[in-house]
Design a protein around this motif. Structure first.
Motif, PDB file in Angstrom:
ATOM      1  N   ILE A   7       0.857  -1.183   0.000  1.00  0.00           N
ATOM      2  CA  ILE A   7       0.000   0.000   0.000  1.00  0.00           C
ATOM      3  C   ILE A   7       0.893   1.233   0.000  1.00  0.00           C
ATOM      4  N   PRO A   8       1.149   1.852  -1.147  1.00  0.00           N
ATOM      5  CA  PRO A   8       1.943   3.088  -1.162  1.00  0.00           C
ATOM      6  C   PRO A   8       1.185   4.211  -0.460  1.00  0.00           C
ATOM      7  N   ALA A   9       1.869   4.928   0.422  1.00  0.00           N
ATOM      8  CA  ALA A   9       1.189   5.983   1.190  1.00  0.00           C
ATOM      9  C   ALA A   9       2.133   7.151   1.411  1.00  0.00           C
ATOM     10  N   ARG A  10       1.859   8.260   0.740  1.00  0.00           N
ATOM     11  CA  ARG A  10       2.639   9.486   0.925  1.00  0.00           C
ATOM     12  C   ARG A  10       1.873  10.436   1.835  1.00  0.00           C
ATOM     13  N   ASN A  43      -1.187 -11.918   6.442  1.00  0.00           N
ATOM     14  CA  ASN A  43      -0.094 -11.133   7.020  1.00  0.00           C
ATOM     15  C   ASN A  43       0.880 -10.609   5.973  1.00  0.00           C
ATOM     16  N   ASN A  44       0.566 -10.836   4.704  1.00  0.00           N
ATOM     17  CA  ASN A  44       1.489 -10.459   3.620  1.00  0.00           C
ATOM     18  C   ASN A  44       1.159  -9.085   3.049  1.00  0.00           C
ATOM     19  N   VAL A  45       0.950  -8.118   3.934  1.00  0.00           N
ATOM     20  CA  VAL A  45       0.611  -6.758   3.519  1.00  0.00           C
ATOM     21  C   VAL A  45       1.546  -5.782   4.218  1.00  0.00           C
ATOM     22  N   TRP A  46       2.083  -4.815   3.451  1.00  0.00           N
ATOM     23  CA  TRP A  46       2.938  -3.756   3.998  1.00  0.00           C
ATOM     24  C   TRP A  46       2.457  -2.400   3.475  1.00  0.00           C
ATOM     25  N   VAL A  47       2.551  -1.403   4.322  1.00  0.00           N
ATOM     26  CA  VAL A  47       2.400  -0.016   3.883  1.00  0.00           C
ATOM     27  C   VAL A  47       3.794   0.503   3.540  1.00  0.00           C
ATOM     28  N   ALA A  48       3.946   1.041   2.333  1.00  0.00           N
ATOM     29  CA  ALA A  48       5.222   1.599   1.886  1.00  0.00           C
ATOM     30  C   ALA A  48       5.111   3.115   1.914  1.00  0.00           C
ATOM     31  N   THR A  49       5.915   3.754   2.742  1.00  0.00           N
ATOM     32  CA  THR A  49       5.769   5.199   2.928  1.00  0.00           C
ATOM     33  C   THR A  49       7.118   5.889   3.000  1.00  0.00           C
ATOM     34  N   ASP A  50       7.107   7.177   2.732  1.00  0.00           N
ATOM     35  CA  ASP A  50       8.323   7.988   2.874  1.00  0.00           C
ATOM     36  C   ASP A  50       8.205   8.920   4.082  1.00  0.00           C
ATOM     37  N   ASP A  51       7.209   8.652   4.937  1.00  0.00           N
ATOM     38  CA  ASP A  51       6.948   9.543   6.062  1.00  0.00           C
ATOM     39  C   ASP A  51       6.906   8.758   7.373  1.00  0.00           C
ATOM     40  N   ARG A  52       7.714   9.190   8.321  1.00  0.00           N
ATOM     41  CA  ARG A  52       7.832   8.483   9.587  1.00  0.00           C
ATOM     42  C   ARG A  52       6.499   8.463  10.355  1.00  0.00           C
ATOM     43  N   ARG A  53       5.676   9.510  10.193  1.00  0.00           N
ATOM     44  CA  ARG A  53       4.398   9.546  10.893  1.00  0.00           C
ATOM     45  C   ARG A  53       3.476   8.417  10.443  1.00  0.00           C
ATOM     46  N   ILE A  54       3.458   8.168   9.147  1.00  0.00           N
ATOM     47  CA  ILE A  54       2.627   7.076   8.634  1.00  0.00           C
ATOM     48  C   ILE A  54       3.190   5.737   9.093  1.00  0.00           C
ATOM     49  N   PHE A  55       4.496   5.576   9.000  1.00  0.00           N
ATOM     50  CA  PHE A  55       5.152   4.347   9.437  1.00  0.00           C
ATOM     51  C   PHE A  55       4.799   4.034  10.889  1.00  0.00           C
ATOM     52  N   GLU A  56       4.937   5.020  11.750  1.00  0.00           N
ATOM     53  CA  GLU A  56       4.696   4.795  13.183  1.00  0.00           C
ATOM     54  C   GLU A  56       3.224   4.558  13.485  1.00  0.00           C
ATOM     55  N   THR A  57       2.344   5.185  12.718  1.00  0.00           N
ATOM     56  CA  THR A  57       0.910   4.954  12.922  1.00  0.00           C
ATOM     57  C   THR A  57       0.550   3.513  12.592  1.00  0.00           C
ATOM     58  N   VAL A  58       1.011   3.025  11.447  1.00  0.00           N
ATOM     59  CA  VAL A  58       0.683   1.658  11.018  1.00  0.00           C
ATOM     60  C   VAL A  58       1.281   0.627  11.967  1.00  0.00           C
ATOM     61  N   THR A  59       2.557   0.775  12.275  1.00  0.00           N
ATOM     62  CA  THR A  59       3.187  -0.203  13.161  1.00  0.00           C
ATOM     63  C   THR A  59       2.609  -0.112  14.570  1.00  0.00           C
ATOM     64  N   GLY A  60       2.214   1.083  14.990  1.00  0.00           N
ATOM     65  CA  GLY A  60       1.618   1.241  16.307  1.00  0.00           C
ATOM     66  C   GLY A  60       0.271   0.544  16.427  1.00  0.00           C
ATOM     67  N   LEU A  61      -0.425   0.393  15.304  1.00  0.00           N
ATOM     68  CA  LEU A  61      -1.701  -0.311  15.289  1.00  0.00           C
ATOM     69  C   LEU A  61      -1.538  -1.816  15.081  1.00  0.00           C
ATOM     70  N   GLY A  62      -0.290  -2.247  14.931  1.00  0.00           N
ATOM     71  CA  GLY A  62      -0.018  -3.670  14.771  1.00  0.00           C
ATOM     72  C   GLY A  62       0.206  -4.120  13.350  1.00  0.00           C
ATOM     73  N   ARG A  78       7.230   2.914  -5.975  1.00  0.00           N
ATOM     74  CA  ARG A  78       7.337   2.741  -4.519  1.00  0.00           C
ATOM     75  C   ARG A  78       7.135   1.268  -4.136  1.00  0.00           C
ATOM     76  N   CYS A  79       6.236   0.581  -4.823  1.00  0.00           N
ATOM     77  CA  CYS A  79       6.038  -0.846  -4.564  1.00  0.00           C
ATOM     78  C   CYS A  79       7.329  -1.628  -4.808  1.00  0.00           C
ATOM     79  N   LEU A  80       7.967  -1.366  -5.928  1.00  0.00           N
ATOM     80  CA  LEU A  80       9.198  -2.100  -6.244  1.00  0.00           C
ATOM     81  C   LEU A  80      10.287  -1.789  -5.233  1.00  0.00           C
ATOM     82  N   GLU A  81      10.435  -0.524  -4.864  1.00  0.00           N
ATOM     83  CA  GLU A  81      11.453  -0.173  -3.873  1.00  0.00           C
ATOM     84  C   GLU A  81      11.158  -0.849  -2.538  1.00  0.00           C
ATOM     85  N   ALA A  82       9.893  -0.907  -2.162  1.00  0.00           N
ATOM     86  CA  ALA A  82       9.523  -1.548  -0.895  1.00  0.00           C
ATOM     87  C   ALA A  82       9.925  -3.019  -0.893  1.00  0.00           C
TER      88      ALA A  82
END
Length: 254
Positions: A7-10, A43-62, A78-82
């Protein structure tokens, strides 16, 4: 088939900055997308982001998230880089739009199932245009249209109306032809994703500002899977208000 969803998320957005973290009900929009994707891919889903706020929100929710650079020109890159940052080599990669909080898990599964056909390199979704939505929606350049063969292979995507109905006045088109709206979620074989990202801009892509035309111009096979479900993309503050209204309506009905 080994399948993962990205899931690309800017955070940056011209029309709606911070869009992935906007709240819909009790959760941020990106979490709605993540949960729906997980229903299809586990469990094979990742959010791919360039922003620490989004990263921490997703990981904080599990959830799972991976940081990517700010230089990615689009969600496909972004998908390929992830995937490379994660060190993964899946058979199929699903690029899940981070601004469609009501995308059903069944549509993701439908895309993955398309790869049972070994000729399919890329799969995406379309839905039949509902004449009740009217001509304004059909004519809108913000609503890409698609045509495809009887076997489901994409012929063309356009911001214009396709097909053009030559022998009828435009006021009669909804009665005389079938139109399909493109839903911009894609699944790729890994090799096709690598090729799609490596291709240079193409003339049709530059004209229509539709990335998938680059792939068509280079002869890639895009399978169209037709769905009856109606997803909803959040691009503007008005769209966000509508998403919140839909969420409230769904949960009041429970």
């Amino acid at each position: 088939m080994n399948t993962i969803g990205i899931i690309p998320a800017r955070f940056s957005s011209t029309r709606l900055p911070g869009k992935p973290l906007e709240m819909i009900g009790p959760d941020p929009m990106v979490w709605h997308v993540y949960r729906n994707a997980s229903l299809a891919l586990g469990n094979n889903v990742w959010v791919a982001t360039d922003d620490r706020r989004i990263f921490e929100t997703v990981t904080g929710l599990g959830g799972r998230a991976v940081m990517t650079s700010t230089d990615c020109p689009n969600g496909t890159a972004r998908c390929l880089e992830a995937i490379r940052n994660l060190g993964l080599t899946p058979d199929i990669v699903v690029n899940i739009q981070g601004d469609e909080p009501f995308m059903p898990a069944s549509d993701i599964s439908r895309l993955v199932d398309a790869f049972r056909d070994p000729e399919v390199e890329i799969a995406t979704l379309a839905r039949r245009f509902d004449p009740a939505d009217g001509f304004e929606a059909l004519f809108s350049p913000d609503t890409p249209k698609v045509t495809f063969t009887k076997q489901g292979r994409a012929l063309y995507f356009s911001r214009s109306i396709i097909p053009y109905v030559r022998d009828a006045k435009w006021q009669q088109w909804l009665e005389t032809a079938t139109f399909h709206i493109h839903i911009g979620m894609y699944a790729f074989r890994l090799g096709a994703l690598e090729k799609a990202v490596s291709l240079p801009d193409s003339p049709l892509e530059q004209a229509e500002r539709l990335e998938q035309l680059r792939w068509l111009e280079n002869g890639m096979n895009i399978r169209i899977e037709v769905t009856d479900s109606t997803s909803f993309s959040v691009d503007t503050p008005a769209d966000l208000n509508e998403a919140r209204r839909r969420y409230d309506h769904q949960h009041l009905a429970l």
